[in-house]
Design an enzyme around this catalytic site. Sequence first.
Site, mmCIF file in Angstrom:
data_model
loop_
_atom_site.group_PDB
_atom_site.id
_atom_site.type_symbol
_atom_site.label_atom_id
_atom_site.label_comp_id
_atom_site.label_asym_id
_atom_site.label_seq_id
_atom_site.Cartn_x
_atom_site.Cartn_y
_atom_site.Cartn_z
ATOM 1 N N CYS A 1 0.823 -1.200 0.000
ATOM 2 C CA CYS A 1 0.000 0.000 0.000
ATOM 3 C C CYS A 1 0.861 1.256 0.000
ATOM 4 O O CYS A 1 0.386 2.343 -0.298
ATOM 5 C CB CYS A 1 -0.999 -0.002 1.146
ATOM 6 N N HIS B 1 18.988 0.641 -2.352
ATOM 7 C CA HIS B 1 17.558 0.848 -2.166
ATOM 8 C C HIS B 1 16.854 -0.460 -1.765
ATOM 9 O O HIS B 1 16.076 -0.478 -0.821
ATOM 10 C CB HIS B 1 16.940 1.414 -3.445
#
Lengths: 272, 423
Positions: free
Chosen positions: B50, B101
Amino acid sequence: MEFIFFSASLFLLFVATLHYLLFLVYRNPVVPRVARFSLFLALAAQGGFFLVRTLGGGMPLGTSLYESLIFFSWCIVLCYLLLTLKYKIPVLGAFVIPMAFILSAAAALLPNKGTGEIPPALKSYWLFIHVPLSFLGDAMFVLAFGAGVMYLLQEKQLKSKKPGVLYHRLPSLEVLDSINYRALTIGFPLLTLGIITGSIWAQYAWGAYWQWDPKETWSLITWLIYAAVLHGRLTVGWRGRKAAVFSIVGFAAVLFTFFGVNLILKGLHSYN
Amino acid sequence: MEILLVGLSHKTAPVDIREKVSFSERNIGEGIRALVECPNVHEGTILSTCNRVEVFAAVSRKELEAARREIAGFLAHFHNVPLTELEPHLYFRSGEASVAHVFRVASSLDSMMVGEPQILGQIKEAYNLAARERATGEILNRLFHKAFSVAKRVRTETRIAACAVSISFAAVELAKKIFGELEGKTVMLIGAGEMAELAARHLVGSGVGRVVVVNRTLERAIALASAFTGEAASLDELEDRLAGADIVISSTGAPGFVIDREMVHRVLKKRKNRPMFLIDIAVPRDIDPTANDIGNVYVYDIDDLEGVVQANIKARTQEAAKAEEIIAGEVRQFLDWRRSREAFPTIVKLRSWAEEVRRAEVEKTMKKIGNLSDADAKRIEALTETILNKILHPPVSRLKRAAHRGEDGDLNEMVRKLFDLDE
């Protein structure tokens, strides 16, 4: 040979102590593994030391202060390693293993490193029963002491409501209390048996079970303190803080029985 | 090969953009298949939660720019969103930045709630799905497995996951420091407030076995108790019931203390001093704060819990710095692996070609000489080997050094061409 074994054990205990203390601030899973490994080696090296002494001189257990200190240190390491089979809490090492190191280091500083002369009357195999029982009991009390100190620190963190680094590092109160309890329930019977066997031996050697020798008196005081904690615990629920404080007081008595009696009060148990 | 990341997250895109491009369980498989159909994408994985939608791909170094456009285009096209609407929110990472990342995301350093544990599971799931679709290869396999182990390291070596930063989690954490395991423990709710209910829910989620709800009106107590399949009791039974409660969460609207110091004393005696954790989230307070001075009793009011949370937030920032250090080290290691991996085939090929030549020539000469003592034969072997090694040493070490510096591409190619290694 003897000297090599002893020096190796002293060095290994130093490495273990350093790594356990380091683990308090530095969270790397390798650190406690190094500590534990050195501890196993130290145990073996100390075992080697006693083996060499036995082969060479007969009865090396606790006949001189030098041997007593090393044997006490060995018992602490052994009891710690046994206890960590159940409680996998390397932080406990930081509160227990320095003690084993200090005892060994004190032995290294002693001028007289020989085997003590034992009077012919005491040459008996009771030595090998009485001494290990008493020392293993004392070693368990060292563990109870360590867990007690940790309990008080963690309790302080929780009561003050300002959790710091120690709050995260130390295990839960419940676990610390149960380590304390377990150490006492193992240590107390050992101490009791140590006193009983000592008394039987005394009957053989000196013709009297009990003669209020300072060591005997102080052992009894120690015994009473630990008996009181265990009794309080089982009947009125003396747990947590009270148990922790008592195991620290009891430990002070252990130390006095061990050192104070030898160095200050002279008696039948004093070393040469 | 290069690792390329194209994505958007809570840091770059508002929720109305994120929801447009998020993948559901139903269409993510289809998404992965469509992704690896892009001509310049050799391996691909999609992470969709989400808070983020990220596409990881292994692409050819020369086609980086093309691959980037393809993946952005894929995201827009797959979700029927105009590329112009998407583009301002997209970020691209390649090389070192993309590896860092992935490690940071897996370690929950990039999460909205830093340290939250769910993200690792979500990445694992995303990776497994792509692996099942056979969309991952050597590079992404290695990258993700490494990311999982880095996340584990961060979790064990820093306290980032242990620092509870909400009041109800802080309460659970404190309870665990008092009781150890929460299995078999009983929690009592006094009053039926929403916050108390939330804290109780967390405690039950952490293993608390029994819930007792005490309330002024019994009907309300029964209603809340049934939500936890617990027991209900009226306020008159409070003191009797307290003896069985290990954790108490009080949130009544009562004007004075519901539990005073004397009551705690009496209850504790009945409990044989078994510890009690009293959480008072009512204002005005329900529990006499001086009860905290009694041994084995821990009283926390709402400000105390807030204080713990604040301390944890502070600690977490420090822990995050430690975690970043761990990640930087791991990124370096991963890049080293990849570089040496890329230079490796060239070196191996060069060596085996040279060795082949040497062997053939030595054999030819040995045959011509005929009767040669073993010692002399050995000397000839040794001589030729030494010559070979000395000649090969500069190019091989040059290749290795270039690989470590990341300038392997050109040199590799040159050596391959020079010695006809690709034939």
